[in-house]
Design a protein around this motif. Sequence first.
Motif, short mmCIF file in Angstrom:
data_model
loop_
_atom_site.label_atom_id
_atom_site.label_comp_id
_atom_site.label_asym_id
_atom_site.label_seq_id
_atom_site.Cartn_x
_atom_site.Cartn_y
_atom_site.Cartn_z
N ALA A 165 0.82 -1.21 0.00
CA ALA A 165 0.00 0.00 0.00
C ALA A 165 0.86 1.26 0.00
O ALA A 165 0.44 2.29 -0.50
N GLN A 166 2.07 1.20 0.55
CA GLN A 166 2.95 2.36 0.58
C GLN A 166 3.48 2.71 -0.81
O GLN A 166 3.91 3.83 -1.04
N LEU A 167 3.44 1.77 -1.73
CA LEU A 167 3.91 2.04 -3.08
C LEU A 167 2.94 2.94 -3.83
O LEU A 167 3.32 3.66 -4.74
N ILE A 168 1.67 2.87 -3.43
CA ILE A 168 0.67 3.67 -4.09
C ILE A 168 0.62 5.02 -3.39
O ILE A 168 0.12 5.16 -2.29
N TRP A 192 6.76 -6.51 -10.46
CA TRP A 192 6.16 -6.56 -9.13
C TRP A 192 5.40 -5.28 -8.83
O TRP A 192 4.31 -5.31 -8.24
N PHE A 193 5.96 -4.14 -9.22
CA PHE A 193 5.29 -2.86 -8.97
C PHE A 193 3.97 -2.77 -9.73
O PHE A 193 2.97 -2.34 -9.18
N VAL A 194 3.97 -3.17 -10.99
CA VAL A 194 2.74 -3.14 -11.78
C VAL A 194 1.72 -4.08 -11.15
O VAL A 194 0.55 -3.72 -11.00
N ALA A 195 2.15 -5.27 -10.76
CA ALA A 195 1.24 -6.24 -10.14
C ALA A 195 0.66 -5.66 -8.84
O ALA A 195 -0.55 -5.75 -8.60
N MET A 196 1.50 -5.07 -8.01
CA MET A 196 1.02 -4.49 -6.75
C MET A 196 0.05 -3.34 -7.02
O MET A 196 -0.96 -3.21 -6.33
N HIS A 197 0.37 -2.54 -8.02
CA HIS A 197 -0.53 -1.43 -8.35
C HIS A 197 -1.88 -1.95 -8.82
O HIS A 197 -2.92 -1.48 -8.36
N LEU A 212 -3.30 -4.82 -8.27
CA LEU A 212 -4.03 -5.52 -7.20
C LEU A 212 -4.59 -4.56 -6.16
O LEU A 212 -5.64 -4.82 -5.58
N THR A 213 -3.91 -3.45 -5.90
CA THR A 213 -4.40 -2.51 -4.89
C THR A 213 -5.30 -1.43 -5.47
O THR A 213 -6.06 -0.81 -4.75
N ALA A 214 -5.23 -1.20 -6.78
CA ALA A 214 -6.00 -0.13 -7.38
C ALA A 214 -7.36 -0.58 -7.92
O ALA A 214 -8.23 0.24 -8.16
N THR A 215 -7.54 -1.89 -8.11
CA THR A 215 -8.81 -2.37 -8.63
C THR A 215 -9.75 -2.75 -7.49
O THR A 215 -9.31 -3.20 -6.44
N LYS A 216 -11.04 -2.56 -7.74
CA LYS A 216 -12.03 -2.87 -6.71
C LYS A 216 -12.26 -4.37 -6.60
O LYS A 216 -12.46 -4.90 -5.52
N GLY A 217 -12.28 -5.04 -7.72
CA GLY A 217 -12.53 -6.48 -7.72
C GLY A 217 -11.25 -7.28 -7.63
O GLY A 217 -10.16 -6.73 -7.45
N SER A 218 -11.39 -8.56 -7.76
CA SER A 218 -10.21 -9.43 -7.71
C SER A 218 -9.53 -9.44 -9.08
O SER A 218 -10.09 -9.01 -10.08
N PHE A 219 -8.33 -9.96 -9.09
CA PHE A 219 -7.52 -10.00 -10.30
C PHE A 219 -6.93 -11.39 -10.39
O PHE A 219 -6.21 -11.82 -9.50
N SER A 220 -7.23 -12.14 -11.44
CA SER A 220 -6.71 -13.50 -11.56
C SER A 220 -5.24 -13.47 -11.95
O SER A 220 -4.75 -12.50 -12.53
N THR A 221 -4.54 -14.54 -11.64
CA THR A 221 -3.13 -14.61 -12.01
C THR A 221 -2.97 -14.67 -13.53
O THR A 221 -2.01 -14.13 -14.08
N ALA A 222 -3.93 -15.31 -14.21
CA ALA A 222 -3.87 -15.37 -15.68
C ALA A 222 -4.03 -13.97 -16.27
O ALA A 222 -3.33 -13.60 -17.23
N GLU A 223 -4.93 -13.16 -15.69
CA GLU A 223 -5.12 -11.79 -16.18
C GLU A 223 -3.88 -10.94 -15.89
O GLU A 223 -3.45 -10.15 -16.72
N LEU A 224 -3.31 -11.13 -14.73
CA LEU A 224 -2.09 -10.41 -14.37
C LEU A 224 -0.97 -10.76 -15.33
O LEU A 224 -0.24 -9.89 -15.82
N GLN A 225 -0.83 -12.03 -15.63
CA GLN A 225 0.19 -12.49 -16.57
C GLN A 225 -0.05 -11.87 -17.94
O GLN A 225 0.88 -11.41 -18.60
N ARG A 226 -1.31 -11.81 -18.36
CA ARG A 226 -1.66 -11.21 -19.66
C ARG A 226 -1.35 -9.72 -19.67
O ARG A 226 -0.77 -9.19 -20.62
#
Length: 132
Positions: free
Chosen positions: A3-6, A96-101, A103-117
């Motif tokens: 959360a500190q990254l955001i 990692w930064f993009v993934a953290m952003h 995951l913390t910026a979206t309201k819903g969940s984020f699948s690992t497949a979507e993150l990979q995409r």
Amino acid sequence: MFAQLIDIHYIYINNNKIIRAMNILDFAINYPDEESCRKKFKELRDQMGITCRHCNCKEHYWLQNKQAYECKRCHARQTLRSVTVMQHSNLPYRYWFVAMHLLTATKGSFSTAELQRQLGHKRYQPIWEVHS
């Protein structure tokens, strides 16, 4: 720590202060490359403090050429990724930064497949393997 990254931004509308989290455009401006992500992560690790895993000493110095912390007492070294979720990962800090952003910026969940995409990462390497 994630959360500190955001960073929080303040917007003033009609003299009222409104708090707004960093959006994807702000993120791209603040962290344009691998080096900016590494610097921010080091800054956060320095703020949190480093504790030696061998002697519990809290005094370290940074070895720029090794990109690692070294304990002043026992001279044990820790990388920037040590004792974090990134410890055994070879992925770039920016991933990692993009993934953290995301995951913390979206309201819903984020699948690992979507993150990979979203990251354009073609190959998935698990951190651990299950052996039978």
